[in-house]
Every structure is written in C-alpha cells, then in structure tokens.
Design an enzyme around this catalytic site. Structure first.
Site, PDB file in Angstrom:
ATOM      1  N   ALA A  85       0.588  -0.759  -0.241  1.00  0.00           N
ATOM      2  CA  ALA A  85      -0.569   0.062   0.266  1.00  0.00           C
ATOM      3  C   ALA A  85       0.959   1.346   0.128  1.00  0.00           C
ATOM      4  O   ALA A  85       1.549   1.345  -0.048  1.00  0.00           O
ATOM      5  CB  ALA A  85      -0.506  -0.120   1.475  1.00  0.00           C
ATOM      6  N   ASP A  86       0.171   2.417  -0.298  1.00  0.00           N
ATOM      7  CA  ASP A  86       0.820   3.957  -0.597  1.00  0.00           C
ATOM      8  C   ASP A  86      -0.263   4.853  -0.344  1.00  0.00           C
ATOM      9  O   ASP A  86      -1.141   4.096  -1.679  1.00  0.00           O
ATOM     10  CB  ASP A  86       2.222   3.739  -1.623  1.00  0.00           C
ATOM     11  CG  ASP A  86       3.385   4.740  -1.734  1.00  0.00           C
ATOM     12  OD1 ASP A  86       4.023   4.144  -0.179  1.00  0.00           O
ATOM     13  OD2 ASP A  86       2.938   6.007  -1.767  1.00  0.00           O
ATOM     14  N   GLN A  87       0.553   5.830   0.190  1.00  0.00           N
ATOM     15  CA  GLN A  87      -0.542   6.758  -0.175  1.00  0.00           C
ATOM     16  C   GLN A  87       0.072   8.591  -0.911  1.00  0.00           C
ATOM     17  O   GLN A  87       1.747   8.493  -0.235  1.00  0.00           O
ATOM     18  CB  GLN A  87      -0.815   7.421   1.159  1.00  0.00           C
ATOM     19  CG  GLN A  87      -2.178   8.039   1.925  1.00  0.00           C
ATOM     20  CD  GLN A  87      -2.757   8.114   2.738  1.00  0.00           C
ATOM     21  OE1 GLN A  87      -1.842   8.223   4.080  1.00  0.00           O
ATOM     22  NE2 GLN A  87      -3.458   7.443   3.589  1.00  0.00           N
TER      23      GLN A  87
END
Length: 212
Positions: A85-87
C-alpha cells in the site's frame, strides 16, 4: 465461543512496516505476517515526478513496487498473498511527502491551511509473483484555517509523529483538530482501504471460522 478470521489458502504478507496498517489489519481479525518493503521510495517518487506521472498512478506504482519486492523475497510463503500500500497527498496539484523536520512540517501545514486536499491511497495484491488485484481510494480532506501559533502548538504536542505521514498529521490522533471536513473512507485516510480489501481477501479464502 470466540470467532476469528484466518486464511484457508496460503498466507497474507503485509509489505509494510507501518504500525497503523498493522493495527488496522489486526483490529479486523486478519491473520498476517509483516515484512518490510525495502524499496527506494524517494527515488521512485522523484522518477515519477520527473516523468510527470499522475499522482494516482504514482500511488499505485509505489504500492505495486512494495508488494512485488516482498513477493519476490517471500520464500517463506511463496504461494501466499502479498499486500502492498502507499499514499500520496495532493494539494493544488502539488505532491507532499513526509516532512523531514519541524520546519518542513510547519511549511506543509501552512500550505494546507484553509484548503482542500486529496489522499491517493492505493493497495495492490500479488500472488505467485503476479499482481492479481489493485484498488485506489481518494478521500478528500478540508483543513481549517490555522494560525502560526496553532501550528507551533500542534507540532509541539505531536512531536515526532508529525514526520510519519504526508501533511504532518494523523486523523486518529491530535491531527483531527486540524480539519473542518473529511469525505471518503476513514480507513483509506489512515493508509489502507480496508472496506475494499476485506471482500477481496474473503473471496480468496478468508473465512469466519469457529475457534475454541
């Protein structure tokens, strides 16, 4: 009786060292192991910016690279699921990363003050070395106008926590005081779009099971 969730097919590996993501999966009863994704995030973000890659694509690319790296190194559970995941925070077309120090944190908060920004939150799942699923969620957050005194007091109160996330805040803590409006998935704001992830995991073997 106590009920819990467990995988009937393979194992779930979380490609992250994030304590927040770890806690989110734990709180909803998902059995998993965590492995750090040793990728050059700064370099990848720089390359994405140089090529003018859209923020949404950048978030997916970073999540993909994390999951791919851990999947490649995942000798312990080679047939398991790997979740990366990344943001990406975007305000007025500008991408903000994690602040390196108090000066940068204060600068970010002054930039976000009184404005609306988006959090491009991406999740990717690999299995057997291939990406089999991805999702992008984009919560929108509006920060109330902040005085310099308020920003200084906030940064003093949160300490090093300001350096852990883009925008210098965590809404599950004191950072909630900064906002006048939050739209979208709460979990995606925290860094993992759980509402979309859980149905996918269940469809691939996650089941509610009776435990003694």
């Amino acid at each position: 009786m106590i009920y819990g969730f467990s995988f009937s097919k393979g194992a779930l590996v979380l490609a992250s060292q994030s304590k927040t993501r770890w806690k989110m999966l734990t709180d909803v009863g998902v059995n998993f192991i965590a492995r750090p994704a040793n990728v050059d995030e700064i370099g990848l973000r720089g390359s994405a910016a140089a090529s003018m890659m859209p923020a949404a694509d950048t978030a997916i690319m970073l999540a993909d690279m994390k999951a791919r790296k851990v999947a490649h190194d995942n000798g312990e559970h080679p047939s398991g699921f790997v979740l990366g995941a990344d943001q990406i925070l975007v305000c007025d077309g500008q991408i903000l990363g994690k602040p390196k120090d108090l000066v940068m944190a204060g600068s970010q908060l002054r930039m976000l003050s009184g404005k609306t920004h988006q959090l491009m939150t991406a999740a990717v799942v690999y299995r057997n070395g291939e990406r089999i699923w991805h999702h992008l969620e984009t919560p929108t957050l509006t920060m109330q106008p902040l005085s310099d005194e308020f920003i200084d007091n906030y940064l003093l109160a949160v300490g090093d926590a300001a350096f852990r996330c883009p925008g210098s805040y965590q809404i599950e803590g004191l950072g909630l005081h900064l906002f006048s409006r939050i739209e979208g998935c709460f979990f995606a704001v925290l860094g993992l779009p759980l509402v979309q992830i859980l149905p996918f995991l269940r469809s691939h073997g996650l089941a509610l099971r009776e435990k003694p």
